[in-house]
Design a protein around this motif. Structure first.
Motif, mmCIF file in Angstrom:
data_model
loop_
_atom_site.group_PDB
_atom_site.id
_atom_site.type_symbol
_atom_site.label_atom_id
_atom_site.label_comp_id
_atom_site.label_asym_id
_atom_site.label_seq_id
_atom_site.Cartn_x
_atom_site.Cartn_y
_atom_site.Cartn_z
ATOM 1 N N LYS A 49 -5.888 -11.080 -29.624
ATOM 2 C CA LYS A 49 -5.096 -12.296 -29.484
ATOM 3 C C LYS A 49 -4.380 -12.425 -28.144
ATOM 4 C CE LYS A 49 -4.147 -12.549 -34.457
ATOM 5 N NZ LYS A 49 -3.081 -12.581 -35.500
ATOM 6 N N ARG A 50 -4.315 -11.361 -27.338
ATOM 7 C CA ARG A 50 -3.490 -11.408 -26.128
ATOM 8 C C ARG A 50 -4.110 -12.253 -25.013
ATOM 9 N NH1 ARG A 50 -4.657 -8.182 -21.907
ATOM 10 N NH2 ARG A 50 -2.450 -8.284 -21.313
ATOM 11 N N ASP A 51 -5.413 -12.510 -25.091
ATOM 12 C CA ASP A 51 -6.097 -13.284 -24.044
ATOM 13 C C ASP A 51 -7.011 -14.299 -24.730
ATOM 14 O OD1 ASP A 51 -7.863 -14.188 -21.987
ATOM 15 O OD2 ASP A 51 -7.521 -12.351 -20.860
ATOM 16 N N PRO A 52 -6.866 -15.599 -24.415
ATOM 17 C CA PRO A 52 -7.706 -16.606 -25.071
ATOM 18 C C PRO A 52 -9.189 -16.466 -24.751
ATOM 19 C CG PRO A 52 -6.440 -17.602 -23.278
ATOM 20 C CD PRO A 52 -5.900 -16.219 -23.464
ATOM 21 N N ARG A 53 -9.532 -15.670 -23.751
ATOM 22 C CA ARG A 53 -10.952 -15.501 -23.399
ATOM 23 C C ARG A 53 -11.662 -14.512 -24.303
ATOM 24 N NH1 ARG A 53 -9.589 -14.319 -17.159
ATOM 25 N NH2 ARG A 53 -8.006 -13.120 -18.315
ATOM 26 N N GLY A 54 -10.911 -13.720 -25.073
ATOM 27 C CA GLY A 54 -11.545 -12.763 -25.967
ATOM 28 C C GLY A 54 -10.759 -11.470 -26.082
ATOM 29 N N TRP A 55 -11.365 -10.502 -26.790
ATOM 30 C CA TRP A 55 -10.718 -9.203 -27.032
ATOM 31 C C TRP A 55 -10.392 -8.568 -25.675
ATOM 32 C CZ3 TRP A 55 -8.976 -4.466 -27.837
ATOM 33 C CH2 TRP A 55 -8.581 -4.095 -29.135
ATOM 34 N N SER A 56 -9.143 -8.129 -25.518
ATOM 35 C CA SER A 56 -8.685 -7.729 -24.187
ATOM 36 C C SER A 56 -7.867 -6.447 -24.238
ATOM 37 C CB SER A 56 -7.839 -8.853 -23.579
ATOM 38 O OG SER A 56 -7.237 -8.433 -22.369
ATOM 39 N N VAL A 57 -8.075 -5.608 -23.227
ATOM 40 C CA VAL A 57 -7.313 -4.380 -23.032
ATOM 41 C C VAL A 57 -6.684 -4.430 -21.647
ATOM 42 C CG1 VAL A 57 -7.375 -1.857 -22.873
ATOM 43 C CG2 VAL A 57 -8.895 -3.039 -24.468
ATOM 44 N N SER A 58 -5.381 -4.236 -21.584
ATOM 45 C CA SER A 58 -4.700 -4.125 -20.295
ATOM 46 C C SER A 58 -4.017 -2.778 -20.209
ATOM 47 C CB SER A 58 -3.656 -5.233 -20.112
ATOM 48 O OG SER A 58 -2.909 -5.004 -18.922
ATOM 49 N N ILE A 59 -4.296 -2.040 -19.136
ATOM 50 C CA ILE A 59 -3.578 -0.799 -18.842
ATOM 51 C C ILE A 59 -2.433 -1.193 -17.922
ATOM 52 C CG2 ILE A 59 -3.751 1.566 -17.976
ATOM 53 C CD1 ILE A 59 -6.814 1.277 -18.346
ATOM 54 N N ALA A 60 -1.213 -1.095 -18.425
ATOM 55 C CA ALA A 60 -0.049 -1.612 -17.702
ATOM 56 C C ALA A 60 0.644 -0.504 -16.916
ATOM 57 C CB ALA A 60 0.930 -2.260 -18.672
ATOM 58 N N TYR A 61 1.116 -0.886 -15.749
ATOM 59 C CA TYR A 61 1.859 0.015 -14.867
ATOM 60 C C TYR A 61 3.148 -0.683 -14.442
ATOM 61 C CZ TYR A 61 -2.324 2.907 -14.358
ATOM 62 O OH TYR A 61 -3.392 3.730 -14.607
ATOM 63 N N PHE A 62 4.114 0.109 -13.994
ATOM 64 C CA PHE A 62 5.256 -0.496 -13.322
ATOM 65 C C PHE A 62 5.433 0.173 -11.962
ATOM 66 C CE2 PHE A 62 7.245 3.042 -15.522
ATOM 67 C CZ PHE A 62 8.268 3.461 -14.687
ATOM 68 N N ALA A 63 5.882 -0.620 -10.996
ATOM 69 C CA ALA A 63 6.053 -0.158 -9.622
ATOM 70 C C ALA A 63 7.442 -0.540 -9.144
ATOM 71 C CB ALA A 63 4.987 -0.786 -8.714
ATOM 72 N N LEU A 64 8.057 0.322 -8.340
ATOM 73 C CA LEU A 64 9.390 0.084 -7.798
ATOM 74 C C LEU A 64 9.297 -0.028 -6.281
ATOM 75 C CD1 LEU A 64 11.362 2.737 -9.903
ATOM 76 C CD2 LEU A 64 10.885 0.361 -10.476
ATOM 77 N N VAL A 65 9.810 -1.138 -5.747
ATOM 78 C CA VAL A 65 9.675 -1.412 -4.317
ATOM 79 C C VAL A 65 10.997 -1.937 -3.759
ATOM 80 C CG1 VAL A 65 8.339 -2.617 -2.562
ATOM 81 C CG2 VAL A 65 7.280 -2.094 -4.750
ATOM 82 N N ASP A 92 0.853 -1.185 0.000
ATOM 83 C CA ASP A 92 0.000 0.000 0.000
ATOM 84 C C ASP A 92 0.893 1.240 0.000
ATOM 85 O OD1 ASP A 92 -2.287 1.497 0.048
ATOM 86 O OD2 ASP A 92 -2.594 1.334 2.209
ATOM 87 N N GLY A 93 0.491 2.248 -0.751
ATOM 88 C CA GLY A 93 1.228 3.501 -0.744
ATOM 89 C C GLY A 93 2.571 3.464 -1.441
ATOM 90 N N ILE A 94 2.779 2.554 -2.388
ATOM 91 C CA ILE A 94 4.067 2.457 -3.075
ATOM 92 C C ILE A 94 4.040 3.289 -4.358
ATOM 93 C CG2 ILE A 94 4.488 0.162 -2.140
ATOM 94 C CD1 ILE A 94 3.901 -0.933 -4.966
ATOM 95 N N PHE A 95 5.228 3.594 -4.886
ATOM 96 C CA PHE A 95 5.322 4.346 -6.128
ATOM 97 C C PHE A 95 4.965 3.460 -7.319
ATOM 98 C CE2 PHE A 95 7.736 5.159 -9.989
ATOM 99 C CZ PHE A 95 7.361 6.459 -10.274
ATOM 100 N N PHE A 96 4.101 3.949 -8.198
ATOM 101 C CA PHE A 96 3.861 3.279 -9.475
ATOM 102 C C PHE A 96 3.567 4.330 -10.536
ATOM 103 C CE2 PHE A 96 -0.299 3.240 -7.349
ATOM 104 C CZ PHE A 96 -1.140 3.748 -8.325
ATOM 105 N N GLU A 97 3.775 3.929 -11.787
ATOM 106 C CA GLU A 97 3.634 4.859 -12.915
ATOM 107 C C GLU A 97 3.040 4.099 -14.091
ATOM 108 O OE1 GLU A 97 6.969 6.823 -15.744
ATOM 109 O OE2 GLU A 97 6.985 7.592 -13.683
ATOM 110 N N GLN A 98 2.160 4.774 -14.835
ATOM 111 C CA GLN A 98 1.555 4.112 -15.988
ATOM 112 C C GLN A 98 2.589 3.893 -17.081
ATOM 113 O OE1 GLN A 98 -1.873 5.050 -19.271
ATOM 114 N NE2 GLN A 98 -2.428 5.394 -17.126
ATOM 115 N N LEU A 99 2.559 2.713 -17.670
ATOM 116 C CA LEU A 99 3.465 2.346 -18.745
ATOM 117 C C LEU A 99 2.798 2.640 -20.091
ATOM 118 C CD1 LEU A 99 6.136 0.975 -19.586
ATOM 119 C CD2 LEU A 99 4.972 -1.235 -19.359
#
Length: 222
Positions: free
Chosen positions: A85-101, A71-78
């Protein structure tokens, strides 16, 4: 046509959780509890809850707290990753972030995470390998022009620890005198008064520092 006639894509957030272990930059992975890719270790992520999350960052905070205890850690949107094709369950959108701990913070909060070097992450589900590579490239590029690498350290650190973390992130050796001169010229640090630390390499107790600002960006390479 009504809205119901258009299939809705899967919308998730994925977090590339980075830390330092044995002087190597590592990613923290979590075994998946459900299909697809059940038992595979992957990036920490989950669905956006439209009735609960005000925005994607709310979803990141909720998922990190629920799945890792952090909780309360630094993260930033990537960036976003989206395709049929990225998910076998269907059309998919992922908003990716990276965090440094810092590793001690990670270990205190979560015990089910698996740490793997970013250079040897193994087989990852979905397009998590692509997301990880993008996060590492962002960190290495931005790290050379900012205090971002210092987020992998505790709040208080030595100058040698700071140089070491930059060398690990950037992937090259830095001249000690030049590094310290640049850090001094950029006025990024403040000395912690009344505290010093004895290290194995130093004959005398070493001065401790902290960042003046959470994140500073500068116009020349460190």
């Amino acid at each position: 046509m009504t809205d119901e006639q258009f299939p809705r894509p899967i919308v998730t957030v994925d977090i590339v959780l980075l830390t330092l272990s044995d002087e190597r930059l590592c990613v923290a992975l979590l075994p998946r509890a459900t299909e697809p890719f059940q038992t595979f270790a992957g990036l920490i992520g989950g669905y956006i809850h439209a009735d609960e999350d005000q925005d994607a960052e709310d979803a990141v905070r909720r998922i990190l707290k629920q799945k890792t205890g952090l909780d309360g850690i630094f993260f930033e949107q990537l960036r976003s990753f989206a395709s049929a094709k990225r998910d076998p369950r269907g059309w998919s959108v992922s908003i990716a972030y990276f965090a440094l701990v810092p590793k001690p913070v990670l270990e205190a909060a979560a015990h089910t995470l698996e740490l793997r070097p970013v250079t040897e992450p193994g087989s990852l589900p979905f397009d998590h390998g692509e997301i990880l590579a993008a996060a590492v490239n962002r960190l290495r590029g931005k790290g050379a022009y900012s205090t971002l690498p210092a987020r992998l350290l505790p709040d208080i650190f030595t100058m040698s620890e700071l140089q070491s973390i930059y060398e690990t992130v950037i992937g090259e050796r830095l001249d000690q005198s030049a590094f310290r001169r640049k850090i001094s010229d950029l006025n990024l640090l403040e000395e912690v008064e009344g505290e010093k630390r004895q290290t194995e390499r130093a004959r005398r107790p070493t001065t401790l520092y902290r960042l003046k600002d959470p994140i500073s960006v500068f116009n020349r390479r460190i």
